[in-house]
Structures are given as C-alpha cells and as structure tokens.
Scaffold this motif. Structure first.
Motif, PDB file in Angstrom:
ATOM      1  N   UNK A  52      -1.713  -5.312  -5.751  1.00 32.22           N
ATOM      2  CA  UNK A  52      -2.535  -4.292  -6.383  1.00 32.22           C
ATOM      3  C   UNK A  52      -1.652  -3.094  -6.679  1.00 32.22           C
ATOM      4  N   UNK A  53      -2.243  -2.060  -7.247  1.00 39.54           N
ATOM      5  CA  UNK A  53      -1.460  -0.903  -7.689  1.00 39.54           C
ATOM      6  C   UNK A  53      -0.714  -0.193  -6.563  1.00 39.54           C
ATOM      7  N   UNK A  54      -1.122  -0.400  -5.314  1.00 37.79           N
ATOM      8  CA  UNK A  54      -0.466   0.281  -4.194  1.00 37.79           C
ATOM      9  C   UNK A  54       0.998  -0.128  -4.046  1.00 37.79           C
ATOM     10  N   UNK A  55       1.377  -1.249  -4.657  1.00 41.91           N
ATOM     11  CA  UNK A  55       2.777  -1.652  -4.563  1.00 41.91           C
ATOM     12  C   UNK A  55       3.695  -0.644  -5.257  1.00 41.91           C
ATOM     13  N   UNK A  56       3.126   0.202  -6.120  1.00 40.69           N
ATOM     14  CA  UNK A  56       3.935   1.192  -6.845  1.00 40.69           C
ATOM     15  C   UNK A  56       3.936   2.569  -6.177  1.00 40.69           C
ATOM     16  N   UNK A 107      -8.036  -3.970  10.342  1.00 48.77           N
ATOM     17  CA  UNK A 107      -7.036  -3.984   9.285  1.00 48.77           C
ATOM     18  C   UNK A 107      -5.699  -4.508   9.792  1.00 48.77           C
ATOM     19  N   UNK A 108      -5.379  -4.188  11.017  1.00 46.28           N
ATOM     20  CA  UNK A 108      -4.125  -4.637  11.607  1.00 46.28           C
ATOM     21  C   UNK A 108      -4.007  -6.167  11.580  1.00 46.28           C
ATOM     22  N   UNK A 109      -5.104  -6.858  11.871  1.00 48.29           N
ATOM     23  CA  UNK A 109      -5.096  -8.323  11.854  1.00 48.29           C
ATOM     24  C   UNK A 109      -4.807  -8.851  10.454  1.00 48.29           C
ATOM     25  N   UNK A 110      -5.427  -8.222   9.452  1.00 48.23           N
ATOM     26  CA  UNK A 110      -5.228  -8.647   8.070  1.00 48.23           C
ATOM     27  C   UNK A 110      -3.793  -8.377   7.620  1.00 48.23           C
ATOM     28  N   UNK A 111      -3.254  -7.249   8.015  1.00 44.99           N
ATOM     29  CA  UNK A 111      -1.868  -6.908   7.673  1.00 44.99           C
ATOM     30  C   UNK A 111      -0.908  -7.952   8.233  1.00 44.99           C
ATOM     31  N   UNK A 112      -1.158  -8.400   9.457  1.00 46.90           N
ATOM     32  CA  UNK A 112      -0.273  -9.398  10.069  1.00 46.90           C
ATOM     33  C   UNK A 112      -0.388 -10.760   9.381  1.00 46.90           C
ATOM     34  N   UNK A 113      -1.571 -11.072   8.851  1.00 47.61           N
ATOM     35  CA  UNK A 113      -1.731 -12.312   8.073  1.00 47.61           C
ATOM     36  C   UNK A 113      -0.858 -12.239   6.825  1.00 47.61           C
ATOM     37  N   UNK A 114      -0.855 -11.090   6.154  1.00 46.26           N
ATOM     38  CA  UNK A 114      -0.021 -10.920   4.955  1.00 46.26           C
ATOM     39  C   UNK A 114       1.465 -10.972   5.314  1.00 46.26           C
ATOM     40  N   UNK A 115       1.837 -10.369   6.414  1.00 48.61           N
ATOM     41  CA  UNK A 115       3.236 -10.385   6.842  1.00 48.61           C
ATOM     42  C   UNK A 115       3.731 -11.813   7.074  1.00 48.61           C
ATOM     43  N   UNK A 168       7.728  -8.872   3.553  1.00 48.66           N
ATOM     44  CA  UNK A 168       7.490  -7.434   3.597  1.00 48.66           C
ATOM     45  C   UNK A 168       7.326  -6.917   5.020  1.00 48.66           C
ATOM     46  N   UNK A 169       7.746  -5.678   5.221  1.00 48.26           N
ATOM     47  CA  UNK A 169       7.557  -5.004   6.502  1.00 48.26           C
ATOM     48  C   UNK A 169       6.089  -4.591   6.665  1.00 48.26           C
ATOM     49  N   UNK A 170       5.757  -4.199   7.874  1.00 46.64           N
ATOM     50  CA  UNK A 170       4.377  -3.826   8.208  1.00 46.64           C
ATOM     51  C   UNK A 170       3.847  -2.726   7.283  1.00 46.64           C
ATOM     52  N   UNK A 171       4.654  -1.680   7.060  1.00 45.75           N
ATOM     53  CA  UNK A 171       4.165  -0.534   6.281  1.00 45.75           C
ATOM     54  C   UNK A 171       3.839  -0.926   4.840  1.00 45.75           C
ATOM     55  N   UNK A 172       4.615  -1.868   4.285  1.00 45.65           N
ATOM     56  CA  UNK A 172       4.361  -2.287   2.910  1.00 45.65           C
ATOM     57  C   UNK A 172       3.121  -3.178   2.825  1.00 45.65           C
ATOM     58  N   UNK A 173       2.985  -4.090   3.776  1.00 48.70           N
ATOM     59  CA  UNK A 173       1.771  -4.919   3.824  1.00 48.70           C
ATOM     60  C   UNK A 173       0.535  -4.059   4.046  1.00 48.70           C
ATOM     61  N   UNK A 206      11.224  -5.779  -4.104  1.00 48.14           N
ATOM     62  CA  UNK A 206      12.326  -4.826  -3.913  1.00 48.14           C
ATOM     63  C   UNK A 206      11.925  -3.399  -4.271  1.00 48.14           C
ATOM     64  N   UNK A 207      10.911  -3.235  -5.142  1.00 55.30           N
ATOM     65  CA  UNK A 207      10.477  -1.883  -5.506  1.00 55.30           C
ATOM     66  C   UNK A 207       9.758  -1.192  -4.342  1.00 55.30           C
ATOM     67  N   UNK A 208       9.346  -1.965  -3.343  1.00 57.14           N
ATOM     68  CA  UNK A 208       8.777  -1.393  -2.124  1.00 57.14           C
ATOM     69  C   UNK A 208       9.834  -1.319  -1.028  1.00 57.14           C
ATOM     70  N   UNK A 209      10.697  -2.328  -0.964  1.00 51.58           N
ATOM     71  CA  UNK A 209      11.700  -2.412   0.105  1.00 51.58           C
ATOM     72  C   UNK A 209      12.897  -1.496  -0.140  1.00 51.58           C
ATOM     73  N   UNK A 210      13.234  -1.315  -1.411  1.00 51.46           N
ATOM     74  CA  UNK A 210      14.407  -0.522  -1.773  1.00 51.46           C
ATOM     75  C   UNK A 210      14.044   0.436  -2.914  1.00 51.46           C
ATOM     76  N   UNK A 211      13.019   1.270  -2.703  1.00 49.92           N
ATOM     77  CA  UNK A 211      12.502   2.076  -3.813  1.00 49.92           C
ATOM     78  C   UNK A 211      13.470   3.127  -4.326  1.00 49.92           C
ATOM     79  N   UNK A 212      14.355   3.627  -3.443  1.00 48.28           N
ATOM     80  CA  UNK A 212      15.298   4.657  -3.897  1.00 48.28           C
ATOM     81  C   UNK A 212      16.199   4.124  -5.000  1.00 48.28           C
ATOM     82  N   UNK A 213      16.749   2.918  -4.789  1.00 44.31           N
ATOM     83  CA  UNK A 213      17.640   2.333  -5.790  1.00 44.31           C
ATOM     84  C   UNK A 213      16.881   1.968  -7.059  1.00 44.31           C
TER      85      UNK A 213
END
Length: 288
Positions: A41-45, A169-177, A182-187, A271-278
């Motif tokens: 969804x749009x949150x990836x940006x 929400x934590x349970x759902x985040x771990x399912x996505x992980x 992706x790291x926890x914060x991105x999921x 990578x746009x979430x994992x390495x957004x600075x670059x």
C-alpha cells in the motif's frame, strides 16, 4: 515509529473510491505520484516522502489495497484496470504532467501508463520492476481456463483466510515478516495500513480476490511494443538482493525504453524502504 505527518485525501471520488496521502509542500512542476506494489500500500513510500519533502507527493492505495475500496463483487483485478485508476487519479488531481514513481507491480503500471499517456508524464522512476509480466502465446488459453476454474475454488479459501482475525497488530506484522525480507518497522508500516481493528481483533483490509489467478496478460511482443512507446526519461533502481526475475526482465526490456538509466542499490525487493537514503538521493538527482 516515525510520525510522517501526511494528509489523508480521497484521490479518486468515483467508486471504488481511492484513498491517498499528500504532503503539505507546494512547488511548481515537482509533483510525484507514487504507485505501490501488489498487496502492499502507499505506506511503502513513507520513508521516501520523509526524505524528499520539497516535492509535492501524492501516494495512493490501488483498489483492494490499504484504505481504498474494493472492486465490486463481479469485478476482478486485471492489470490494465490499474492504468485506468492512475489516469483517473492524475486527471482528478493535476492539470500539468507529473513525475511517476512505481515499485514492483507499480513500476510495471508506471511503464504501461507512460506508454498510454505520455502527455501526462514528465519522468518515470521504476523501483524493482521493468517491462511487464507476460504470458507466452501458447499459454493464453490455458491461463484463462485455469483462472476461471480457480476463481470459485479460491473464493471460498480466500474468504476464510480473509476473515481470519489476529489478536493484535504485532501478530499480523510477524506473519508479514515471515514471508518477506523486511524488518519489523517496515512490515509495521505496511500492515498497519492494510488492517483494521474489529471487535474480535485485527483484520486484513486487502481484498482476497487480489490473489485470484490472472485471466489475461500481454505476450512478450506486446509488452515490448508498449515499452517502446515510453518516451519520458526513465530511471530504473535495482536492488542487489532483489528479485531475480527483475534482472531477467532487464535483459529483455531495457533496450526498448527511449531513455533509460539503471542504478543498483543495497537492499532487497523493498529497497526504497530498506535503503531510502540512497534511493532518495538517486530520485533527487534524476528529477533535478
């Protein structure tokens, strides 16, 4: 978690309504429309929007994703319909051409949209996606047959899966992980927007029909012809640990874009979430 301080908008008012977010910056000719990947969804940006605040951002959820409405019960999620969604969002919100940024499936929609509507596009940034996903000529009939046969079967299965409730929400985040790199914060960013609180617990907002088999895709020759019609300057950002399919697609499609440059960055498919600075640095330099 970072507070991104963005404004929620209705990016398309006709049904299915499309939900979006914008930042509060206003700059001439610096409009970026962001297109997310399948089942994201749009949150990836959010990380990129935070790092590039001088641009006017509009990111939106495709129908069936995030906070946007689902297509109606009789409708399915055909790739070409996303092009119509993009056209309506841009037509409703802009009177001048925009910069298009797409990730994964969103990158493929960006390619086809830029081919169809060159007058609406200033430039294109593709992240981990190039060309189109295709079906060989000899498989067109079997793909349609399989899609139709699977719709009824997968409808029951997906409806049950979609009705599954997570205790928090934590349970759902771990399912996505468990099914991504992706790291926890991105999921957490993605799943917070792809879910809602109910009396029973946390439930997914994604339309289960998104997982139905596609009934139709372009063949490779058609995809190449579409790619040849992308006239806008295009930047492809490829992840070092991204999908192998992308590297294969580069060999097929890269030579057909009118003006394409490619850069590789550290990170995986998101990578746009994992390495957004670059990634932000590449976008800033390219749009400049």
């Amino acid at each position: 978690m970072h507070n991104y301080n963005l404004k929620n908008i209705t990016a398309r008012s006709a049904e299915p309504k499309i939900a979006g977010v914008v930042n509060d910056h206003k700059a001439d000719n610096l409009n970026i429309v962001a297109l997310h990947g399948w089942q994201d969804n749009l949150a990836s940006f959010y990380p990129l929007m935070h790092l590039l605040p001088r641009y006017n951002w509009l990111a939106f959820d495709f129908p069936g994703h995030g906070h946007s409405q689902w297509r109606n019960n009789q409708a399915h999620y055909y790739f070409v319909d996303y092009i119509d969604d993009i056209y309506q969002v841009i037509s409703e919100n802009y009177s001048t051409p925009v910069h298009i940024l797409g990730h994964s499936m969103g990158a493929m929609t960006a390619t086809l949209f830029a081919a169809c509507f060159p007058e609406l596009v200033r430039s294109v940034v593709l992240i981990e996606g190039i060309g189109l996903v295709t079906t060989p000529d000899e498989d067109v009939v079997s793909q349609l047959r399989t899609a139709i046969l699977n719709r009824g079967q997968s409808a029951d299965k997906n409806d049950k899966k979609a009705s599954r409730v997570y205790k928090d929400l934590n349970s759902l985040i771990k399912v996505r992980m468990a099914v991504s790199d992706l790291e926890y914060e991105h999921c957490a960013l993605l799943m917070k927007r792809n879910s809602e609180n109910t009396e029973l617990g946390i439930k997914l907002r994604i339309d289960p029909k998104l997982k139905h088999h596609s009934g139709f895709r372009f063949n490779e020759a058609q995809a190449i012809m579409a790619t040849k019609q992308v006239k806008a300057a295009t930047k492809l950002i490829v992840a070092e640990q991204g999908y192998e399919q992308i590297k294969h697609s580069i060999k097929i499609y890269s030579k057909y874009y009118s003006e394409l440059s490619v850069e590789t960055v550290k990170g995986g498919h998101h990578c746009h979430m994992q390495n957004p600075q670059k990634v932000a640095s590449i976008i800033r330099e390219f749009i400049k």
